[in-house]
Motif scaffolding. Sequence first.
Motif, PDB file in Angstrom:
ATOM      1  N   LYS A 394       0.810  -1.217   0.000  1.00  0.00           N
ATOM      2  CA  LYS A 394       0.000   0.000   0.000  1.00  0.00           C
ATOM      3  C   LYS A 394       0.847   1.272   0.000  1.00  0.00           C
ATOM      4  CE  LYS A 394      -4.144  -1.901   2.193  1.00  0.00           C
ATOM      5  NZ  LYS A 394      -5.061  -1.815   3.374  1.00  0.00           N
ATOM      6  N   ALA A 395       1.999   1.235   0.639  1.00  0.00           N
ATOM      7  CA  ALA A 395       2.841   2.439   0.746  1.00  0.00           C
ATOM      8  C   ALA A 395       3.624   2.672  -0.547  1.00  0.00           C
ATOM      9  CB  ALA A 395       3.801   2.297   1.919  1.00  0.00           C
ATOM     10  N   THR A 396       3.909   3.938  -0.825  1.00  0.00           N
ATOM     11  CA  THR A 396       4.806   4.266  -1.937  1.00  0.00           C
ATOM     12  C   THR A 396       6.240   4.226  -1.417  1.00  0.00           C
ATOM     13  OG1 THR A 396       4.710   6.640  -1.470  1.00  0.00           O
ATOM     14  CG2 THR A 396       3.098   5.746  -3.034  1.00  0.00           C
ATOM     15  N   ILE A 397       7.147   3.782  -2.266  1.00  0.00           N
ATOM     16  CA  ILE A 397       8.562   3.744  -1.882  1.00  0.00           C
ATOM     17  C   ILE A 397       9.304   4.739  -2.758  1.00  0.00           C
ATOM     18  CG2 ILE A 397      10.628   2.308  -1.709  1.00  0.00           C
ATOM     19  CD1 ILE A 397       8.850  -0.091  -1.233  1.00  0.00           C
ATOM     20  N   GLU A 398       9.865   5.738  -2.122  1.00  0.00           N
ATOM     21  CA  GLU A 398      10.486   6.845  -2.847  1.00  0.00           C
ATOM     22  C   GLU A 398      11.990   6.868  -2.602  1.00  0.00           C
ATOM     23  OE1 GLU A 398       8.508  10.445  -1.802  1.00  0.00           O
ATOM     24  OE2 GLU A 398       6.514   9.713  -2.443  1.00  0.00           O
ATOM     25  N   PRO A 399      12.739   7.606  -3.458  1.00  0.00           N
ATOM     26  CA  PRO A 399      14.195   7.707  -3.273  1.00  0.00           C
ATOM     27  C   PRO A 399      14.543   8.403  -1.967  1.00  0.00           C
ATOM     28  CG  PRO A 399      13.546   8.428  -5.474  1.00  0.00           C
ATOM     29  CD  PRO A 399      12.288   8.290  -4.677  1.00  0.00           C
ATOM     30  N   ASN A 400      15.769   8.233  -1.545  1.00  0.00           N
ATOM     31  CA  ASN A 400      16.260   8.905  -0.350  1.00  0.00           C
ATOM     32  C   ASN A 400      16.098  10.417  -0.516  1.00  0.00           C
ATOM     33  OD1 ASN A 400      18.660  10.219   1.289  1.00  0.00           O
ATOM     34  ND2 ASN A 400      18.225   8.229   2.205  1.00  0.00           N
ATOM     35  N   PRO A 401      15.662  11.125   0.526  1.00  0.00           N
ATOM     36  CA  PRO A 401      15.369  12.566   0.395  1.00  0.00           C
ATOM     37  C   PRO A 401      16.596  13.463   0.302  1.00  0.00           C
ATOM     38  CG  PRO A 401      15.064  11.862   2.661  1.00  0.00           C
ATOM     39  CD  PRO A 401      15.310  10.614   1.866  1.00  0.00           C
ATOM     40  N   GLN A 402      17.763  12.963   0.631  1.00  0.00           N
ATOM     41  CA  GLN A 402      18.952  13.819   0.603  1.00  0.00           C
ATOM     42  C   GLN A 402      19.246  14.274  -0.829  1.00  0.00           C
ATOM     43  OE1 GLN A 402      22.282  12.621   3.502  1.00  0.00           O
ATOM     44  NE2 GLN A 402      21.277  10.647   3.043  1.00  0.00           N
ATOM     45  N   GLN A 403      19.461  15.547  -0.972  1.00  0.00           N
ATOM     46  CA  GLN A 403      19.821  16.102  -2.283  1.00  0.00           C
ATOM     47  C   GLN A 403      21.305  16.442  -2.360  1.00  0.00           C
ATOM     48  OE1 GLN A 403      17.662  16.247  -4.893  1.00  0.00           O
ATOM     49  NE2 GLN A 403      16.297  15.154  -3.476  1.00  0.00           N
ATOM     50  N   TYR A 404      21.888  16.826  -1.222  1.00  0.00           N
ATOM     51  CA  TYR A 404      23.316  17.196  -1.184  1.00  0.00           C
ATOM     52  C   TYR A 404      23.963  16.564   0.047  1.00  0.00           C
ATOM     53  CZ  TYR A 404      22.466  20.726  -4.781  1.00  0.00           C
ATOM     54  OH  TYR A 404      22.145  21.366  -5.958  1.00  0.00           O
ATOM     55  N   VAL A 405      25.251  16.264  -0.092  1.00  0.00           N
ATOM     56  CA  VAL A 405      26.036  15.715   1.021  1.00  0.00           C
ATOM     57  C   VAL A 405      27.368  16.459   1.076  1.00  0.00           C
ATOM     58  CG1 VAL A 405      24.968  13.427   0.988  1.00  0.00           C
ATOM     59  CG2 VAL A 405      26.949  13.895  -0.476  1.00  0.00           C
ATOM     60  N   PRO A 406      28.045  16.453   2.224  1.00  0.00           N
ATOM     61  CA  PRO A 406      29.318  17.173   2.346  1.00  0.00           C
ATOM     62  C   PRO A 406      30.361  16.657   1.339  1.00  0.00           C
ATOM     63  CG  PRO A 406      28.490  16.546   4.502  1.00  0.00           C
ATOM     64  CD  PRO A 406      27.631  15.858   3.511  1.00  0.00           C
ATOM     65  N   TYR A 407      31.044  17.607   0.715  1.00  0.00           N
ATOM     66  CA  TYR A 407      32.089  17.275  -0.253  1.00  0.00           C
ATOM     67  C   TYR A 407      33.464  17.736   0.256  1.00  0.00           C
ATOM     68  CZ  TYR A 407      34.798  17.515  -4.616  1.00  0.00           C
ATOM     69  OH  TYR A 407      35.762  17.380  -5.579  1.00  0.00           O
ATOM     70  N   ALA A 408      33.503  18.950   0.825  1.00  0.00           N
ATOM     71  CA  ALA A 408      34.763  19.485   1.360  1.00  0.00           C
ATOM     72  C   ALA A 408      34.446  20.467   2.481  1.00  0.00           C
ATOM     73  CB  ALA A 408      35.567  20.178   0.271  1.00  0.00           C
ATOM     74  N   LEU A 409      35.351  20.531   3.471  1.00  0.00           N
ATOM     75  CA  LEU A 409      35.199  21.468   4.582  1.00  0.00           C
ATOM     76  C   LEU A 409      36.538  22.145   4.831  1.00  0.00           C
ATOM     77  CD1 LEU A 409      33.421  22.615   6.879  1.00  0.00           C
ATOM     78  CD2 LEU A 409      34.245  20.735   8.325  1.00  0.00           C
ATOM     79  N   LEU A 410      36.487  23.466   4.929  1.00  0.00           N
ATOM     80  CA  LEU A 410      37.701  24.245   5.178  1.00  0.00           C
ATOM     81  C   LEU A 410      37.422  25.264   6.286  1.00  0.00           C
ATOM     82  CD1 LEU A 410      37.215  24.229   1.706  1.00  0.00           C
ATOM     83  CD2 LEU A 410      39.693  24.253   2.027  1.00  0.00           C
ATOM     84  N   ARG A 411      38.515  25.826   6.835  1.00  0.00           N
ATOM     85  CA  ARG A 411      38.371  26.775   7.929  1.00  0.00           C
ATOM     86  C   ARG A 411      39.490  27.804   7.846  1.00  0.00           C
ATOM     87  NH1 ARG A 411      40.894  26.803  12.613  1.00  0.00           N
ATOM     88  NH2 ARG A 411      41.539  24.615  12.478  1.00  0.00           N
ATOM     89  N   ASP A 412      39.151  29.070   8.150  1.00  0.00           N
ATOM     90  CA  ASP A 412      40.206  30.104   8.170  1.00  0.00           C
ATOM     91  C   ASP A 412      40.667  30.333   9.601  1.00  0.00           C
ATOM     92  OD1 ASP A 412      38.326  31.721   9.435  1.00  0.00           O
ATOM     93  OD2 ASP A 412      37.777  32.797   7.603  1.00  0.00           O
ATOM     94  N   GLN A 413      41.576  31.255   9.770  1.00  0.00           N
ATOM     95  CA  GLN A 413      42.173  31.485  11.093  1.00  0.00           C
ATOM     96  C   GLN A 413      41.183  32.101  12.080  1.00  0.00           C
ATOM     97  OE1 GLN A 413      45.119  30.519  12.161  1.00  0.00           O
ATOM     98  NE2 GLN A 413      45.656  29.597  10.182  1.00  0.00           N
ATOM     99  N   GLN A 414      40.129  32.735  11.577  1.00  0.00           N
ATOM    100  CA  GLN A 414      39.147  33.368  12.454  1.00  0.00           C
ATOM    101  C   GLN A 414      38.039  32.395  12.888  1.00  0.00           C
ATOM    102  OE1 GLN A 414      40.364  35.124   9.618  1.00  0.00           O
ATOM    103  NE2 GLN A 414      41.750  36.012  11.173  1.00  0.00           N
ATOM    104  N   GLY A 415      38.160  31.106  12.485  1.00  0.00           N
ATOM    105  CA  GLY A 415      37.168  30.107  12.870  1.00  0.00           C
ATOM    106  C   GLY A 415      35.939  30.083  11.983  1.00  0.00           C
TER     107      GLY A 415
END
Length: 518
Positions: A394-415
């Motif tokens: 009875k239920a519909t089965i749909e794709p995972n709702p995530q559209q974007y996932v982390p690719y890269a993370l960077l940080r500067d000296q000021q946090g």
Amino acid sequence: MRAVLAMFIAVGVLSSVPAQAAAPVEAGKVFSGKEGELVAVVPLSPVESKKALLRVQGTGSELDGKALPYDVRESGDYVYYTTEIRGRSFSTLIARPASGGTRSYTLNLPGKRDGISVSYDDDRTKALKGEEVYALHQKQKADGTLTKLMAFDRKAEVAEAEASLAEPVKSMNAKCGTSVKVAIDWNSISDELLKSYSIASYCESPFDALETLCATPEGKKAVLAHVKDVSCRFGDALKLEVQAGRVAWTTAKDASNQETFATNYFTENLESARGQGEKLSERLRLEKIRVCTDNKGHYVALMPHERQTVQLAYGDDKKLVQVASPPWVLSGYHFLEPRFFNKTMNSSFRGLDMRVYSEVELSDEKKTCAVRCGDRTIPFTLLESEKAQELVQKATIEPNPQQYVPYALLRDQQGRYYLVERGFQPGQERSFRVYIGPKGNLQQQKMTDIVSDSEGEIFATKKGELRLLLDRAASSTWLEKKKKTELRSVPVDENLPLIYNELGVYTGARLGTPCDDQ
């Protein structure tokens, strides 16, 4: 004088009677087994003819007491003593090379799968009288004993094949609760086929397949509903048809994987017991699905998956979303869940940090189910099979709702953090988004251009440019109003809890996992 005359007459009479010809045999050998089995091997003259007589005793088989003629065939280091039993070539004794330059001998008996190990018996060999074996052979040849054993008897072969086939038919009926009958089309089977092949083993494939299907409740229901009798014939290619309860099986002597062929046909073409055109394959797929609930309106479905055992889906009774599959080294019971951290898990299992993976724990034997989110385990209730099937249908089965996932993370000296996301769905891998800001308050930037080349990637936004150099010695940079800021790379895989729990980008987001509502 009369006595002398009588003596001469007697000698004359005796000399006129021809002497009995010697039996054309050479010195033989006797081999014995541990249970009293004996086989006497008497070569026939001349030795070059490669002929011999074998007399078997003490085996309880139809060969006992028979002095059958044999051809002696050499093949490499092997020697085969071969005769005919009911029109079939049969090697009763086989000599094989053994260690130390010796030979080992195996006595084979009609109707027995395993041979009997026999060895040279010196005492019995010395006592062997080859001419007696030859005389026995001549007698049995004359009275028809050997002809009866060696000649092809189609009527007896047919009866034996039908009796042999009766066993798998009986086994299938017992497993399936049916009373299926079988009929062999003997007009399609020549004498040569009957001599050379086990007809029963070729005709039993559909019964083995049906018995396999009856191991599942839905398979058993379908067989009970749609299989009443089976016919078997030989043809040029495998073929299987089911019409109005009648199964027509065509086998072929050179076809392989016949049981698999039959199983696949029944699965894909037999209707389920529910009818209405529903194929058994669909019902079997549903039957394998397990569904657990937290009794708060949330459900997790465990659906069969060829590579990872199961594919998880999570939601309510109206909509389920597929849970993102884990890397291939894990079973489908696991799923990435960085919002729930478990410090007790292995931080490097086959290259994966298991501290950010959660799982569904299922025991069919105990009929229990639970969802582990990090170090928390939430008890779920395993639904009965019928209810699980009904919910999934009875239920519909749909794709995972995530559209974007982390690719890269960077940080500067000021946090200040710079997060680059990449498209998650298939075909969206070159779609990117950029977020910038302090922990807990990163803001999405409006993209104006993306450049990707061998030197790295440049993400141009209305505020500035982020030059991303992953896996390179040079630093990544942020260029805003001609002011360049060097950035430190923060490994994504090592900082998933930070990204999902503290940066603010994923606060309140649903990742399509069983932990979304925990």
